[in-house]
Each structure stands twice: as structure tokens, then as C-alpha cells.
Design a protein around this motif. Structure first.
Motif, mmCIF file in Angstrom:
data_model
loop_
_atom_site.group_PDB
_atom_site.id
_atom_site.type_symbol
_atom_site.label_atom_id
_atom_site.label_comp_id
_atom_site.label_asym_id
_atom_site.label_seq_id
_atom_site.Cartn_x
_atom_site.Cartn_y
_atom_site.Cartn_z
ATOM 1 N N PHE A 359 0.855 -1.127 0.249
ATOM 2 C CA PHE A 359 0.027 -0.045 0.023
ATOM 3 C C PHE A 359 1.019 1.207 -0.172
ATOM 4 O O PHE A 359 0.665 2.420 -0.774
ATOM 5 N N SER A 360 1.906 1.294 0.641
ATOM 6 C CA SER A 360 2.642 2.434 0.930
ATOM 7 C C SER A 360 3.542 2.730 -0.356
ATOM 8 O O SER A 360 3.740 3.792 -0.771
ATOM 9 N N ASP A 361 3.857 1.442 -1.064
ATOM 10 C CA ASP A 361 4.509 1.559 -2.411
ATOM 11 C C ASP A 361 3.635 2.071 -3.280
ATOM 12 O O ASP A 361 4.090 3.014 -4.389
ATOM 13 N N LYS A 362 2.550 1.739 -3.493
ATOM 14 C CA LYS A 362 1.468 2.394 -4.330
ATOM 15 C C LYS A 362 1.226 3.926 -3.954
ATOM 16 O O LYS A 362 1.295 4.833 -4.998
ATOM 17 N N VAL A 363 1.221 4.206 -2.751
ATOM 18 C CA VAL A 363 1.098 5.849 -2.494
ATOM 19 C C VAL A 363 2.375 6.560 -2.938
ATOM 20 O O VAL A 363 2.184 7.532 -3.810
ATOM 21 N N ALA A 369 6.794 12.579 -9.850
ATOM 22 C CA ALA A 369 8.017 12.231 -10.389
ATOM 23 C C ALA A 369 8.519 10.891 -9.784
ATOM 24 O O ALA A 369 8.717 10.723 -8.635
ATOM 25 N N PRO A 370 8.841 9.890 -10.809
ATOM 26 C CA PRO A 370 9.063 8.492 -10.233
ATOM 27 C C PRO A 370 10.497 8.494 -10.019
ATOM 28 O O PRO A 370 11.299 9.692 -10.376
#
Ligand code: ADP
Ligand code: MG
Lengths: 387, 253
Positions: A359-363, A369-370
Motif C-alpha cells: 500500500f505504501s509503495d502504491k502511495v 516524479a518517479p
């Protein structure tokens, strides 16, 4: 060599969690012993004992994660290693009672006097010494795991079949320890302990000390496990889990890999059991119940297997839930536990921790900016495809 | 053939009259084969000819019912298991690409890298500069530098095949068994793979199993035709494709 090895274990969030647990091991006992009972930060005695017990469960769940999450060995018998560690500690505590037992025999524990035994069985020798018992806490679960694993892994028993024989192992021990003539107190097990290393078990300070011991043991085991899974051996563990025969064709002795991690995990489970027994004041054959071992698997799955930290969180939250539920709706706990397992398996296969991290990765990936490294790799990939 | 003694001792891999049956079905039937050191050999044959089973026998996965399998003239492979045979220097690429999906490309190569396989050695392993350089070199050879830190599961099918070939290189065996390396590859990838294998064969002995005739032609090596578990013909590709039995065995199916 060893310190460099352990240092690697302190990478990432493991260091924070290990430090946090160790800090709890200092602060909770301090608060319990030093603060007045009306202070806001005072931790009452029963909480110290309860959470001390949860910490030993957490250690057990983490030990299981080492074999299940990282090496794919779904042991449904880890409760047996926990119980054996507990019995080894229980035997020491029994012998500390000395002549303070109901029958007042200076050597024989009460249940042996009751059974009309005249002398101490040979396998009770040495347990009056703490150091001897401490070695046995590691040696007995470790030896059983080694012998069991030696035969099972050499015969290439894997998957469901392995899980079933681990259940059979704990069930066989359950039946054996129920027998009075085994010399471990039969049905009633070992109880009525008085003191450990000369400290009275009823004393809050002793319990606070046991809490600290459990916290330090968990913290240290976490760092060691983390060092193992981060070493090249950890990669071999994953290789064994994901493609066992491929690992063999690369020249890895898969049965030795499994044997090492299974034995080590059993010893950690043994330590957990040894810390559990003085905290709860009893060990009986019920600890070998097959359902206990299955519960450990549920804790690990709920928390998130293959993360080490997840099973620690899982063990504590599920047991908190259990304490609350068994007080409120005692009949329903097993249904809730079963439902929880199904729900986690279906909806959160990575468990609480895994779901949280993804979930935190998605956020993070929602941000415009990647990360630079990602763009770079992406462009190179396109180049590669074009050529 | 004239001096059979020196033949046996100089031969790298020697299969003599090997047979194995599964539930009465003879998958390998009196198979004999000799591979010389430094040789690359192509093995072709219809589906079910026993090519994969032959590799299973050489690598210790399957025990033959009868026959001898000798490695370097003295090691009887039928008496050893997969781990021992791999450690003796036989590496294998599977028909279905088999890499460690949950680990990165680099980690896959690190696992394959030759070196002590023991528990303690892996626990306390620290990557040396030589090892890092070797991995870098292999990444370059199999054209996966850009994807080194990605999970193997994210690779395309062809890239997985290459990663597995890279793992073979890292393992640095004396003999490489390569089962259908170009299955599922694009034409361009197939050409690249043939180049790669020719490169590898300069320093290693290789057995390649393949269906793709164009690919076999590109390899330009001695060919053995397998059918129903035994050798049907052996020689150059032109020689074997002119063989009446081979034509029948391919066209008959
Ligand atoms: N483990 C096994 N059990 C039963 N039959 C098998 C087994 N392995 C291979 N076979 C059979 O042996 C024959 C040869 O198979 P294989 O070696 O895979 O052929 P190829 O690789 O040449 O296509 C096939 O008919 C296959 O079904
Ligand atoms: Mg095949």
C-alpha cells in the motif's frame, strides 16, 4: 567474522524493530517497578506477564517464519519444539522446589512421590543446574529437529506430506507426555514452581526480569535471523523454496540447507518455550496439541510470512484478539480464528505487513516524479528492445 | 573405435547401452553416446524421443534400469545424485526455463557462480571483486546488464532462457546440457542464441537438444538423431537428413 555477519542483519527496518523490542525490554520493567501505580505510564503486573507471554509467542512465530516463509517448509509441529524447550525449563524449575513440595522430598518432585517412585529417573539428572537446563533447552528441540529433518529431507518428503508428518510428530509427543510412566508429570505436567535462579517467581520484579529476557531474546533472534536471510545462504533458502530441484542442479545440497535452518528454528522455538513456562507457571502435555502448532502458522500468515517482522506483529495482534474474544464471547474464538485465516489467505496473501508495504509503495508511486533509477532503467529497456 | 581403451579414457561423457522404462514403456532403449572434451553436439529427434529423459539420466534425476554412464572416464554417474553430479561439473538448462523468480537477475547469477556450496561458506560469503567482475561479464554476455536488479519473474520468456544460460556460464561446468534453448524465442533471438552457444563451446563441452533445424544448421556441429529412445543416425546435419530412417521417422509422424 561473526560481528560483520550480525551487522548485516541490522539492515533496514529490522534495526529499528530490534531496537524497539530491546527498548521495551528495558522500559516496561522499569515502569512496572519504579513508577507509582497511579502514574499514567505505569505498566501493571498482569500486563507485564501477559505481554511477556506474547513476546515468547512472537519468537515462536518468527522461528516458524524462518523455515516456512524463507525455505517453504510448512512445519505444523513447531509447537512441539516450543513445548520441549518448556519442559526442559520446567524440569529445572521443578528441581528448584526441593523439599518445599507437598510431600517434602528433597530430591523427588511431588508427582514422583505420588507415583511411589523411589529414585529420580536418569534423564532428570543435571536439571537442578540452570546451565545444564539451559543447554537442554537448545539441545533437545535441536536434536529432535535434526533427527526428524535428517530422515524427512533425505527422503525428499516435501509439501503437504511433510506438514502431515510434523503434525504426527507433535501428536505422538502429546500422547507420550500424557503417560504418567514417562516421568514428566503426565496429564498435570509440571507446575507449582517456586523460584528461578533464586528469585521468587511470584515477585513482580522476577516477572519484569522474565519480560526483559523475552524481549532481549526476541530482539537478538530477529537480528540473527535477519543476518541469515540477508546472507548468500538466505538466497539459497529462497532458491530452495522456489525451485528446489534447480538448486540441486546448481550443486546445492538442499537437504543440508533445510536441515540447518529447521534445526536452528527448532532451537529458537525451544528458547521461546523456556521463557514461556516461568511466565505462565505451568507446562503440560496440552502444549503439544496439534492445534497449537496450526495456530502458530495462522499468526505468521496474518502478520505476513517471509518478513520476520510480520509474524511478530501477527502473534501479538492475534493473541490480543484472542484475549479479548475469549473474555467476551468464549464460544466463538475458534470460528473467528478460522475465519481470520481464510480471510487473510484469500484477501491478504502477504499478511498485514505485506499489505501495508505494498500500500505504501502504491502511495509513493502515485507521486508525479518517479525515482530517477526507474526512468533510467525504463529507457534502457526501450533501447534494448529497439536494437 | 579401433583402440577402445584410449577412447574410453579420453571421452568426457560416455553412455553405454542405457535403458530406462516408465511403467513398462521404454523411454530410453539401448542408448549409446560418446562426447569428446571440447565438443559441441546437437541432439535432435521427434517429441517423446527421450531427449529430456537422457539429460535426466546424465544429471542423476533418473536412474537407468541398465547401462553405464561414465563422466571423464571414471565417475559412474548412475551412482551419484543431482548435487554430486552438478559439483563434479555437469550443468543443465531445462526445457522450460527455470530461474529463481523471486530473486533478481544478479542474485540468480550469484547463486549459480562457482564456489563452495556449503552452508557455512554461504552464510559467511562476501562477494569478492573477482566474483563481481565475473557476474558483470556474464550479464554482458547474456545481454541482461540493464535488467540486473530486476526480479527474474519480470523477464520475458527469451530473457529467462538467456538468464538460465548465464547461470550455466556462472556455474562454469565442464559439460553443459542445454535442453531446447530457443523454444519460444523470436527469430532474432534464435540467431543470437546460436552465436552465444558457439561462443560458449569454445571453452566448454556442450550438448544441445533442439527441434529448430535452422538453429541446428547455424550451430554447424555433429548431430545425433534420437528416436524412440535410441540413436537413429549420427554425423553432419546434411548426412543425417539424407538418412532414410531419419526421413521416415520425421515424416512418419
Ligand atoms: N517421469 C516419467 N514418467 C513416465 N513417463 C515419462 C517420464 N519422463 C518421460 N516420460 C516419457 O518418456 C518419453 C520421452 O520423454 P522425453 O524424454 O521428455 O522426450 P523428449 O524430450 O525427447 O521430447 C515420453 O513418452 C514421456 O511421456
Ligand atoms: Mg524434451
Amino acid at each position: 567474522m561473526i560481528s560483520a555477519f550480525l551487522f548485516r542483519g541490522l539492515a533496514g527496518r529490522i534495526a529499528w524493530v530490534a531496537a524497539f523490542i530491546a527498548l521495551l525490554g528495558i522500559l516496561v520493567p522499569l515502569s512496572n517497578l519504579m513508577l507509582p501505580s497511579d502514574h499514567a505510564l505505569y505498566v501493571p503486573d498482569y500486563i507485564v506477564s501477559l505481554f511477556g507471554k506474547y513476546l515468547t509467542y512472537a519468537l515462536l512465530a518468527m522461528a516458524l517464519d524462518l523455515v516456512w516463509g524463507y525455505c517453504g517448509i510448512l512445519s505444523l509441529g513447531h509447537g512441539a519444539f516450543f513445548a520441549l524447550g518448556g519442559y526442559a525449563m520446567g524440569m529445572y524449575l521443578m528441581r528448584q522446589i526441593g523439599s518445599r513440595g507437598v510431600y517434602g522430598d528433597p530430591i523427588l518432585p511431588d508427582f514422583m512421590v505420588f507415583l511411589n517412585w523411589k529414585e529420580l529417573p536418569w534423564y532428570w539428572y543435571g536439571f537442578d543446574q540452570f546451565w545444564f537446563a539451559a543447554i537442554m533447552v537448545l539441545a533437545i528441540p535441536g536434536l529432535l529437529a535434526f533427527v526428524f529433518g535428517w530422515f524427512a529431507f533425505r527422503s525428499r518428503v516435501t509439501g503437504v506430506y511433510l506438514s502431515i508428518i510434523t503434525q504426527a510428530m507433535t501428536y505422538a509427543l502429546l500422547l507420550a507426555f500424557f503417560r504418567n510412566d514417562m516421568g514428566f508429570g503426565g496429564n498435570n505436567g509440571l507446575t507449582d514452581f517456586k523460584d528461578i535462579l533464586g528469585y521468587t517467581l511470584q515477585n513482580p520484579a522476577t516477572r519484569a526480569g522474565l519480560f526483559a529476557a523475552a524481549a532481549f531474546a526476541l530482539s537478538l533472534a530477529l537480528v540473527i535471523s535477519s543476518a541469515i536471510v540477508r546472507s548468500k545462504f538466505g538466497k539459497v533458502l529462497l532458491a530452495t523454496r522456489d525451485a528446489e530441484s534447480r538448486a540441486r542442479f546448481l550443486g546445492y545440497r538442499v537437504e543440508h540447507v533445510k536441515l540447518f535452518v529447521f534445526t536452528l528454528s527448532a532451537m529458537m522455538a525451544g528458547i521461546a518455550g523456556a521463557l514461556y513456562v516461568p511466565l505462565v507457571g505451568i507446562i503440560n502435555p496440552g502444549e503439544f496439541a496439534p492445534a497449537n502448532s496450526i495456530e502458530v502458522v495462522i499468526w505468521a500468515a496474518v502478520g505476513g510470512r517471509g518478513t520476520l517482522i510480520g509474524p511478530i506483529i501477527g502473534a501479538i495482534t492475534v493473541n490480543l484478539g484472542k484475549s479479548w474474544f475469549t473474555a467476551q464471547f468464549p464460544e466463538y474464538w475458534l470460528f473467528v480464528l478460522g475465519g481470520l485465516f481464510v480471510a487473510v489467505t484469500v484477501f491478504m496473501p502477504k499478511g498485514m505487513l505485506g499489505t501495508l508495504s505494498s500500500f505504501s509503495d502504491k502511495v509513493k508511486s502515485l507521486k508525479p516524479a518517479p525515482k530517477p533509477s526507474q526512468t533510467e532503467a525504463g529507457e534502457m529497456r526501450k533501447e534494448g528492445e529497439a536494437s | 573405435m579401433i583402440d577402445s581403451n584410449t577412447q574410453v579414457t579420453s571421452t568426457l561423457l560416455y553412455l553405454d547401452d542405457v535403458s530406462v522404462s516408465f511403467d513398462g514403456f521404454k523411454a530410453i532403449n539401448g542408448l549409446s553416446l560418446a562426447i569428446e572434451p571440447g565438443e559441441m553436439r546437437a541432439i535432435i529427434g521427434p517429441n517423446g524421443a527421450g531427449k529430456t529423459t537422457m539429460m535426466d539420466i546424465i544429471t542423476g534425476k533418473t536412474r537407468p534400469d541398465t547401462g553405464d554412464v561414465l563422466f571423464e572416464g571414471q565417475m559412474d554417474l548412475t551412482q551419484h545424485d543431482e548435487t554430486e553430479i552438478a559439483q563434479a561439473g555437469i550443468g543443465r538448462k531445462f526445457q522450460k526455463p527455470t530461474v529463481f523468480e523471486s530473486q533478481t537477475v544478479r542474485e540468480n547469477l550469484e547463486l549459480a557462480l562457482s564456489g563452495n556450496r556449503g552452508v557455512w561458506a554461504s552464510l559467511f560469503y562476501r562477494e569478492s571483486e573477482a566474483d563481481a567482475a565475473r557476474i558483470e561479464e556474464i550479464l554482458q554476455t547474456v545481454r541482461l546488464q540493464q535488467r540486473a536488479n530486476e526480479l527474474a519473474s519480470d523477464l520475458s520468456h527469451g530473457q529467462k532462457q538467456w538468464l538460465e544460460i548465464g547461470m550455466l556460464l556462472a556455474q562454469d561446468p565442464k559439460l553443459l546440457l542445454v535442453d531446447e534453448p530457443v523454444a519460444g524465442m523470436t527469430d532474432a533471438e534464435t540467431v543470437e542464441t546460436a552465436k552465444l552457444l558457439r561462443e560458449i563451446s569454445k571453452t566448454h563441452s556442450v550438448i544441445v537438444v533442439e527441434h529448430d533445424m535452422g538453429f541446428i544448421r547455424d550451430l554447424d556441429v555433429k548431430v545425433t538423431v534420437l528416436a524412440e529412445g535410441s540413436v537413429l543416425a549420427e554425423g553432419s546435419l546434411d548426412h543425417v537428413s539424407a538418412h532414410p530412417d531419419v526421413i521416415e521417422s520425421y515424416l512418419g509422424r
